[in-house]
Design a protein around this motif. Structure first.
Motif, PDB file in Angstrom:
ATOM      1  N   THR A 138      45.240  36.846  28.681  1.00 50.50           N
ATOM      2  CA  THR A 138      44.782  36.435  30.132  1.00 50.50           C
ATOM      3  C   THR A 138      44.666  37.616  30.968  1.00 50.50           C
ATOM      4  O   THR A 138      44.119  37.581  32.093  1.00 50.50           O
ATOM      5  CB  THR A 138      45.946  35.373  30.841  1.00 50.50           C
ATOM      6  OG1 THR A 138      45.967  34.433  29.471  1.00 50.50           O
ATOM      7  CG2 THR A 138      45.371  34.965  31.855  1.00 50.50           C
ATOM      8  N   ALA A 139      45.633  38.842  30.765  1.00 52.36           N
ATOM      9  CA  ALA A 139      45.704  39.579  31.820  1.00 52.36           C
ATOM     10  C   ALA A 139      44.350  40.634  31.887  1.00 52.36           C
ATOM     11  O   ALA A 139      44.003  40.845  33.014  1.00 52.36           O
ATOM     12  CB  ALA A 139      46.800  40.661  31.293  1.00 52.36           C
ATOM     13  N   TRP A 140      43.743  40.521  30.688  1.00 48.17           N
ATOM     14  CA  TRP A 140      42.373  41.067  30.817  1.00 48.17           C
ATOM     15  C   TRP A 140      41.233  40.297  31.192  1.00 48.17           C
ATOM     16  O   TRP A 140      40.118  40.661  31.101  1.00 48.17           O
ATOM     17  CB  TRP A 140      42.245  41.761  29.322  1.00 48.17           C
ATOM     18  CG  TRP A 140      43.474  42.627  28.753  1.00 48.17           C
ATOM     19  CD1 TRP A 140      44.235  42.115  28.089  1.00 48.17           C
ATOM     20  CD2 TRP A 140      44.062  43.636  29.589  1.00 48.17           C
ATOM     21  NE1 TRP A 140      45.411  43.193  28.046  1.00 48.17           N
ATOM     22  CE2 TRP A 140      45.170  44.179  29.018  1.00 48.17           C
ATOM     23  CE3 TRP A 140      43.476  44.480  30.697  1.00 48.17           C
ATOM     24  CZ2 TRP A 140      46.000  45.220  29.341  1.00 48.17           C
ATOM     25  CZ3 TRP A 140      44.303  45.727  31.123  1.00 48.17           C
ATOM     26  CH2 TRP A 140      45.577  45.941  30.513  1.00 48.17           C
ATOM     27  N   VAL A 141      41.512  38.969  31.409  1.00 50.02           N
ATOM     28  CA  VAL A 141      40.384  38.136  32.131  1.00 50.02           C
ATOM     29  C   VAL A 141      40.913  38.230  33.627  1.00 50.02           C
ATOM     30  O   VAL A 141      39.846  38.287  34.313  1.00 50.02           O
ATOM     31  CB  VAL A 141      40.495  36.649  31.579  1.00 50.02           C
ATOM     32  CG1 VAL A 141      39.686  35.725  32.210  1.00 50.02           C
ATOM     33  CG2 VAL A 141      40.495  36.663  30.118  1.00 50.02           C
ATOM     34  N   ILE A 142      41.875  38.269  34.064  1.00 52.56           N
ATOM     35  CA  ILE A 142      42.345  38.363  35.388  1.00 52.56           C
ATOM     36  C   ILE A 142      41.954  39.599  36.086  1.00 52.56           C
ATOM     37  O   ILE A 142      41.281  39.730  37.092  1.00 52.56           O
ATOM     38  CB  ILE A 142      43.751  38.163  35.624  1.00 52.56           C
ATOM     39  CG1 ILE A 142      44.239  36.603  35.314  1.00 52.56           C
ATOM     40  CG2 ILE A 142      44.137  38.173  37.195  1.00 52.56           C
ATOM     41  CD1 ILE A 142      45.657  36.734  35.172  1.00 52.56           C
ATOM     42  N   LEU A 143      41.957  40.953  35.216  1.00 52.61           N
ATOM     43  CA  LEU A 143      41.948  42.144  36.044  1.00 52.61           C
ATOM     44  C   LEU A 143      40.471  42.502  36.066  1.00 52.61           C
ATOM     45  O   LEU A 143      40.127  42.721  37.468  1.00 52.61           O
ATOM     46  CB  LEU A 143      42.254  43.270  34.952  1.00 52.61           C
ATOM     47  CG  LEU A 143      42.622  44.686  35.708  1.00 52.61           C
ATOM     48  CD1 LEU A 143      43.373  44.943  36.872  1.00 52.61           C
ATOM     49  CD2 LEU A 143      43.070  45.632  34.545  1.00 52.61           C
ATOM     50  N   PRO A 144      39.340  42.219  35.299  1.00 53.01           N
ATOM     51  CA  PRO A 144      37.986  42.466  35.797  1.00 53.01           C
ATOM     52  C   PRO A 144      37.757  41.536  36.823  1.00 53.01           C
ATOM     53  O   PRO A 144      36.725  42.017  37.734  1.00 53.01           O
ATOM     54  CB  PRO A 144      37.233  42.217  34.425  1.00 53.01           C
ATOM     55  CG  PRO A 144      38.070  41.465  33.456  1.00 53.01           C
ATOM     56  CD  PRO A 144      39.606  41.664  33.998  1.00 53.01           C
ATOM     57  N   ILE A 145      37.929  40.239  36.903  1.00 48.52           N
ATOM     58  CA  ILE A 145      37.713  39.262  37.983  1.00 48.52           C
ATOM     59  C   ILE A 145      37.950  39.786  39.420  1.00 48.52           C
ATOM     60  O   ILE A 145      37.474  39.951  40.243  1.00 48.52           O
ATOM     61  CB  ILE A 145      38.297  38.023  37.606  1.00 48.52           C
ATOM     62  CG1 ILE A 145      37.370  37.153  36.309  1.00 48.52           C
ATOM     63  CG2 ILE A 145      38.028  37.041  38.893  1.00 48.52           C
ATOM     64  CD1 ILE A 145      38.016  35.831  35.908  1.00 48.52           C
ATOM     65  N   GLY A 146      39.386  40.219  39.252  1.00 47.70           N
ATOM     66  CA  GLY A 146      39.988  40.907  40.386  1.00 47.70           C
ATOM     67  C   GLY A 146      39.440  42.053  40.889  1.00 47.70           C
ATOM     68  O   GLY A 146      39.313  42.345  42.206  1.00 47.70           O
ATOM     69  N   LEU A 147      38.871  42.930  39.975  1.00 47.97           N
ATOM     70  CA  LEU A 147      38.258  44.215  40.474  1.00 47.97           C
ATOM     71  C   LEU A 147      37.128  44.008  41.086  1.00 47.97           C
ATOM     72  O   LEU A 147      36.602  44.646  42.007  1.00 47.97           O
ATOM     73  CB  LEU A 147      38.130  44.939  39.099  1.00 47.97           C
ATOM     74  CG  LEU A 147      37.518  46.324  39.213  1.00 47.97           C
ATOM     75  CD1 LEU A 147      38.463  47.244  40.210  1.00 47.97           C
ATOM     76  CD2 LEU A 147      37.414  47.173  37.992  1.00 47.97           C
ATOM     77  N   VAL A 148      36.322  42.830  40.592  1.00 52.16           N
ATOM     78  CA  VAL A 148      35.022  42.545  41.317  1.00 52.16           C
ATOM     79  C   VAL A 148      35.343  42.014  42.649  1.00 52.16           C
ATOM     80  O   VAL A 148      34.729  42.373  43.598  1.00 52.16           O
ATOM     81  CB  VAL A 148      34.004  41.390  40.261  1.00 52.16           C
ATOM     82  CG1 VAL A 148      33.085  40.882  41.269  1.00 52.16           C
ATOM     83  CG2 VAL A 148      33.890  42.185  39.142  1.00 52.16           C
ATOM     84  N   LEU A 149      36.231  41.087  42.621  1.00 53.48           N
ATOM     85  CA  LEU A 149      36.691  40.536  44.015  1.00 53.48           C
ATOM     86  C   LEU A 149      36.838  41.850  45.068  1.00 53.48           C
ATOM     87  O   LEU A 149      36.733  41.818  46.129  1.00 53.48           O
ATOM     88  CB  LEU A 149      37.551  39.619  43.914  1.00 53.48           C
ATOM     89  CG  LEU A 149      37.433  38.318  43.544  1.00 53.48           C
ATOM     90  CD1 LEU A 149      38.390  37.479  43.220  1.00 53.48           C
ATOM     91  CD2 LEU A 149      36.197  37.613  44.010  1.00 53.48           C
ATOM     92  N   LEU A 150      38.004  42.761  44.593  1.00 52.13           N
ATOM     93  CA  LEU A 150      38.197  43.861  45.265  1.00 52.13           C
ATOM     94  C   LEU A 150      37.184  44.688  45.739  1.00 52.13           C
ATOM     95  O   LEU A 150      37.208  45.279  46.986  1.00 52.13           O
ATOM     96  CB  LEU A 150      39.479  44.785  44.425  1.00 52.13           C
ATOM     97  CG  LEU A 150      39.894  45.759  45.071  1.00 52.13           C
ATOM     98  CD1 LEU A 150      40.939  45.429  46.227  1.00 52.13           C
ATOM     99  CD2 LEU A 150      40.801  46.565  44.272  1.00 52.13           C
TER     100      LEU A 150
END
Length: 495
Positions: A281-293
């Motif tokens: 799950t960590a590597w699903v959260i991180l790319p989504i968060g990076l796009v939002l950032l």
């Protein structure tokens, strides 16, 4: 020097220093007092230490109200909800998120963290009435949370009336109440930009500590056969991702200072622990968060859009290169690639896990249709029209009550009204975060971007890995939502 003799810049510097000191003090108290209680438990002295700590905490909450936000956030980031039985028991056996009835005090289904929250709310009420400035947040987010609480309470009553167990009802309801309570405290007690910023200090220091702890455990377990699947709790998939995004945000928003230096120095430990923890799950959260950032930085930092675009393109190119190199690797460094590959060609372990979740979601969908519109209520076992491939109750005794998919689970328990209330809260929180991103102050804007990433992480972890029902995640989400409300208010006042 008296504060009245300071200039405006000096007063602001003093405020930042005070907020940093409060955050560091609260974190230090959480790190020292909690493990002390856990270590003294075997000697029968834990109760004495706990009483002394409670008295000190009450004094601290009265003298420094913002500690009612920073201490719960630090405890959530540092102390495990479930013990993992590692050699270093520094944070695993601390009674913060466990009911007191587990210590031999039968009938007391309250946790020390709940006593802390109750004390903080009581002190906030007394101070507000004494100063005649007591007020409640008035916003769409506050209304959504209040509505969600009503549906949660109705589902609890419905569950008890139809055969639900009180102990199970309490365990299920808790995380849904933590979020609004901490939102209330954070939105009302965070009054200055420095206090909002101190929450990011707590996130960086506490998560950095867990990164060091996880890296240490990964070294101890290196070469162990069979290898352990994780070194820390499942919640670290959320916390480590937020830490990485905070560090990237400090550079993208060009916010210099000690926080960026400390976060950058701790980043290797956090990344190493995140890899060793092996949570897909960590590597699903991180790319989504990076796009939002990146989108948040693009909106706020209009003068730096070329640099932000270049950063995004470089990140995309490096990600493609990384996937090409590590696609078939089984090393620790290949965990992100394995998480993506498992969506197309899962390993035996990942395939069994995916199959279990698919059938579990199918059962939840059938149960939702059969319990519409009021829902099943809390405290009752979840029916399985389609039998699950294996029994996971030996790993998780509550798996028959709390499945992996928290989004469908909340819908099943609270009915259509509760599901709509939850999504209204998520949408309203996202709107507040986007408004904070647009304020002129860089630090407040970064808090908005971090809030947006936290909301996304909450939903993703809730869908895949019980994120909505985890106490630690609920604590952090409540603090972040409240800080977004405070940041919006502070930004509007400054404008």
């Amino acid at each position: 020097m008296a504060l009245s003799e300071l200039s405006v810049p000096q007063l602001r510097a003093w405020g930042r220093l005070r907020s940093t000191a409060v955050g560091a003090g609260g974190l230090l108290l959480a790190l020292v007092a909690g493990p002390a209680i856990g270590l003294l438990d075997s000697q029968g002295l834990a109760a004495v230490v706990a009483v002394v700590v409670c008295m000190l905490l009450a004094m601290l909450l009265w003298r420094i109200p913002v500690s009612a936000v920073l201490m719960p956030a630090a405890a959530a980031l540092v102390i495990e909800q479930f013990p993992l039985e590692f050699a270093d028991r520094l944070t695993e056996h601390v009674l913060v998120f466990r009911s007191l009835n587990t210590t031999g005090l039968s009938g007391l289904f309250v946790t020390p963290s709940e006593l802390l929250l109750a004390t903080a709310v009581l002190i906030w009420l007394v101070r507000g009435m004494a100063r005649r400035d007591l007020s409640l947040p008035r916003s769409a987010l506050a209304a959504g949370l209040a509505t969600l609480v009503l549906f949660i309470a109705a589902a609890a009553v419905h569950g008890m009336a139809t055969g639900g167990q009180l102990r199970i009802v309490i365990n299920e309801v808790r995380p849904f109440l933590y979020v609004p309570v901490l939102y209330l405290l954070a939105s009302q007690l965070l009054r200055t930009r420095g206090q909002v910023w101190s929450l990011l200090w707590v996130v960086v220091l506490a998560t950095g500590f867990k990164g060091i702890q996880g890296s240490y455990r990964s070294l101890l377990l290196a070469g162990l056969q069979p290898a352990r699947e994780s070194v820390l709790g499942h919640e670290e998939a959320v916390f480590f991702s937020i830490f990485i995004l905070v560090t990237a945000g400090l550079w993208l928003f060009r916010i210099k200072g000690r926080l960026r230096l400390v976060a950058t120095l701790l980043l290797p430990f956090v990344v190493n622990a995140d890899l060793a923890n092996q949570r897909r799950t960590a590597w699903v959260i991180l790319p989504i968060g990076l796009v939002l950032l990146l989108v948040s930085a693009w909106v706020h930092c209009t003068a730096q859009r070329r640099r932000i675009l270049a950063f995004g393109l470089v990140a995309a190119a490096l990600s493609g290169l990384y996937l090409g190199v590590f696609w078939s690797s089984s090393s620790t460094a290949a965990q992100p690639a394995r998480a993506i590959r498992s969506a197309f060609a899962p390993s035996t372990r990942d395939g069994n896990s995916d199959q279990y979740r698919v059938i579990e979601n199918l059962d939840l969908g059938i149960d939702i249709r059969q319990s519409t519109p009021l829902g099943l209520g809390f405290g009752r076992p979840i029916p399985h029209p389609v039998p699950l491939p294996n029994d996971a109750s030996d790993l998780d005794p509550l798996i028959d009550y709390v499945p992996h998919n928290g989004v469908l689970y909340e819908w099943l328990r609270t009915g259509i009204g509760g599901a709509l209330a939850l999504w209204f809260v998520i949408g309203a929180a996202a709107v507040v975060a986007c408004r904070v991103v647009r304020v002129a102050d860089h630090r407040l804007a970064l808090m908005g971007a971090v809030g947006l990433c936290t909301i996304a992480a909450y939903v993703v972890e809730g869908w895949y890995d019980q994120g909505l029902m985890t106490y630690r995640v609920a604590f952090l989400v409540g603090c972040v939502l409240g800080s977004l409300e405070a940041a919006r208010r502070i930004g509007a006042s400054a404008a």
